[in-house]
Design a protein around this motif. Structure first.
Motif, PDB file in Angstrom:
ATOM      1  N   ARG A 164      32.673  32.250 -43.283  1.00 46.71           N
ATOM      2  CA  ARG A 164      31.699  31.165 -43.396  1.00 46.71           C
ATOM      3  C   ARG A 164      32.367  29.909 -43.943  1.00 46.71           C
ATOM      4  O   ARG A 164      33.454  29.957 -44.501  1.00 46.71           O
ATOM      5  CB  ARG A 164      30.571  31.575 -44.351  1.00 46.71           C
ATOM      6  N   PHE A 165      31.680  28.765 -43.809  1.00 47.57           N
ATOM      7  CA  PHE A 165      32.057  27.569 -44.558  1.00 47.57           C
ATOM      8  C   PHE A 165      31.653  27.768 -46.015  1.00 47.57           C
ATOM      9  O   PHE A 165      30.672  28.448 -46.317  1.00 47.57           O
ATOM     10  CB  PHE A 165      31.394  26.329 -43.967  1.00 47.57           C
ATOM     11  N   ALA A 166      32.394  27.173 -46.925  1.00 51.70           N
ATOM     12  CA  ALA A 166      32.242  27.474 -48.353  1.00 51.70           C
ATOM     13  C   ALA A 166      30.840  27.182 -48.883  1.00 51.70           C
ATOM     14  O   ALA A 166      30.379  27.835 -49.815  1.00 51.70           O
ATOM     15  CB  ALA A 166      33.280  26.690 -49.152  1.00 51.70           C
ATOM     16  N   HIS A 167      30.136  26.204 -48.293  1.00 54.40           N
ATOM     17  CA  HIS A 167      28.822  25.822 -48.808  1.00 54.40           C
ATOM     18  C   HIS A 167      27.714  26.780 -48.365  1.00 54.40           C
ATOM     19  O   HIS A 167      26.590  26.687 -48.858  1.00 54.40           O
ATOM     20  CB  HIS A 167      28.467  24.410 -48.327  1.00 54.40           C
ATOM     21  N   LEU A 168      28.006  27.698 -47.461  1.00 52.46           N
ATOM     22  CA  LEU A 168      26.977  28.517 -46.820  1.00 52.46           C
ATOM     23  C   LEU A 168      26.897  29.912 -47.422  1.00 52.46           C
ATOM     24  O   LEU A 168      27.911  30.602 -47.560  1.00 52.46           O
ATOM     25  CB  LEU A 168      27.267  28.613 -45.319  1.00 52.46           C
ATOM     26  N   LYS A 169      25.693  30.332 -47.757  1.00 54.21           N
ATOM     27  CA  LYS A 169      25.448  31.711 -48.181  1.00 54.21           C
ATOM     28  C   LYS A 169      25.156  32.538 -46.932  1.00 54.21           C
ATOM     29  O   LYS A 169      24.101  32.397 -46.306  1.00 54.21           O
ATOM     30  CB  LYS A 169      24.282  31.765 -49.167  1.00 54.21           C
ATOM     31  N   ASP A 170      26.087  33.414 -46.585  1.00 54.65           N
ATOM     32  CA  ASP A 170      25.992  34.178 -45.349  1.00 54.65           C
ATOM     33  C   ASP A 170      26.746  35.498 -45.506  1.00 54.65           C
ATOM     34  O   ASP A 170      27.915  35.473 -45.908  1.00 54.65           O
ATOM     35  CB  ASP A 170      26.579  33.369 -44.193  1.00 54.65           C
ATOM     36  N   PRO A 171      26.116  36.635 -45.234  1.00 51.33           N
ATOM     37  CA  PRO A 171      24.774  36.824 -44.713  1.00 51.33           C
ATOM     38  C   PRO A 171      23.704  36.727 -45.792  1.00 51.33           C
ATOM     39  O   PRO A 171      24.007  36.666 -46.989  1.00 51.33           O
ATOM     40  CB  PRO A 171      24.828  38.249 -44.136  1.00 51.33           C
ATOM     41  N   GLN A 172      22.454  36.736 -45.330  1.00 49.06           N
ATOM     42  CA  GLN A 172      21.292  36.794 -46.214  1.00 49.06           C
ATOM     43  C   GLN A 172      20.398  37.945 -45.765  1.00 49.06           C
ATOM     44  O   GLN A 172      20.293  38.231 -44.568  1.00 49.06           O
ATOM     45  CB  GLN A 172      20.495  35.490 -46.174  1.00 49.06           C
ATOM     46  N   ILE A 173      19.773  38.598 -46.727  1.00 54.28           N
ATOM     47  CA  ILE A 173      18.801  39.644 -46.422  1.00 54.28           C
ATOM     48  C   ILE A 173      17.435  39.154 -46.891  1.00 54.28           C
ATOM     49  O   ILE A 173      17.256  38.842 -48.071  1.00 54.28           O
ATOM     50  CB  ILE A 173      19.158  40.980 -47.091  1.00 54.28           C
ATOM     51  N   MET A 174      16.515  39.086 -45.964  1.00 52.71           N
ATOM     52  CA  MET A 174      15.164  38.606 -46.268  1.00 52.71           C
ATOM     53  C   MET A 174      14.201  39.779 -46.238  1.00 52.71           C
ATOM     54  O   MET A 174      14.248  40.611 -45.322  1.00 52.71           O
ATOM     55  CB  MET A 174      14.738  37.540 -45.260  1.00 52.71           C
ATOM     56  N   VAL A 175      13.347  39.848 -47.247  1.00 55.19           N
ATOM     57  CA  VAL A 175      12.357  40.921 -47.347  1.00 55.19           C
ATOM     58  C   VAL A 175      10.975  40.282 -47.405  1.00 55.19           C
ATOM     59  O   VAL A 175      10.711  39.429 -48.263  1.00 55.19           O
ATOM     60  CB  VAL A 175      12.595  41.799 -48.590  1.00 55.19           C
TER      61      VAL A 175
END
Length: 221
Positions: A83-94
């Motif tokens: 990822r690019f440093a600014h991005l939170k990836d992956p994400q888990i959505m509940v």
């Protein structure tokens, strides 16, 4: 007015809807989803995982389950080095619905291998799973496999065409559009707002602040 969410017009999702509508699986209990992109541009930021990506799952799941999402939580596992440093990836959505269905959605927008959409609804008496797009099987070099699509346009091109054809046919016949309404667009936006707030607060569960549904859209308000 019809909002341009195309998933409701995808053949696979429509088959899932038909199965769920029969009640043969019993009450839905759990939904597992994944939305994976090979890469995203540097302009893609963390909130877009909900606002630009998961919003499509949110709309189609409200439609599939005929249920409303009432809370959202976003947690961030170990981040991919791709990822690019600014991005939170992956994400888990509940998400939780008004009827108590629990939905988990993996949003992974730098998975590298392709554009991959998965959905499975688990009911009391069975489950239904979104089929993968039809693809030829290839046998070569001691391996057997199929290709993975690389782009959302290829994955949902037919759904877009169906969406436009049905909308035009409805207008020509003087009937109301059958696709997502302005209320559906509002609902998806409010739910993604809750997901973004959860992300910003480090994973707190956020209640969806949905206004009463107006009578114009089939509600009682």
């Amino acid at each position: 007015m019809q909002v341009g969410f195309m998933r409701r017009f995808d053949a696979g999702y429509r088959q899932m809807k038909e199965v769920l509508s029969t009640g043969s699986l019993g009450a839905p209990l759990i939904v597992h989803c994944a939305h994976r992109n090979p890469t995203v541009p540097e302009s893609y930021h963390s909130a877009m995982a909900a606002q630009d990506t998961a919003v499509h799952e949110i709309d189609v799941l409200r439609w599939l389950l005929d249920d409303e999402i009432v809370s959202a939580q976003v947690v961030t596992p170990r981040a991919t080095s791709k990822r690019f440093a600014h991005l939170k990836d992956p994400q888990i959505m509940v998400f939780e619905t008004a009827e108590g269905v629990r939905i988990d959605l993996e949003v992974f927008v730098n998975c590298q291998y392709g554009y991959d959409i998965q959905c499975e609804v688990v009911g009391e008496d069975g489950l239904v799973r979104l089929p993968d797009p039809a693809a030829v099987g290839i046998r070569t070099a001691a391996r057997h496999g199929t290709g993975v699509l690389q782009d959302w346009k290829d994955r949902f091109a037919e759904a877009f065409d169906t969406e436009f054809r049905e909308w035009v046919a409805g207008i020509a016949a003087g009937t109301e559009p059958t696709g997502p309404s302005a209320w559906d667009g509002y609902a998806a936006t409010v739910i993604t707002d809750a997901a973004v707030r959860s992300l910003e607060t480090g994973g707190e569960t956020v209640t969806v602040d949905m206004k009463p549904r107006p009578a114009f859209y089939g509600g009682t308000a």
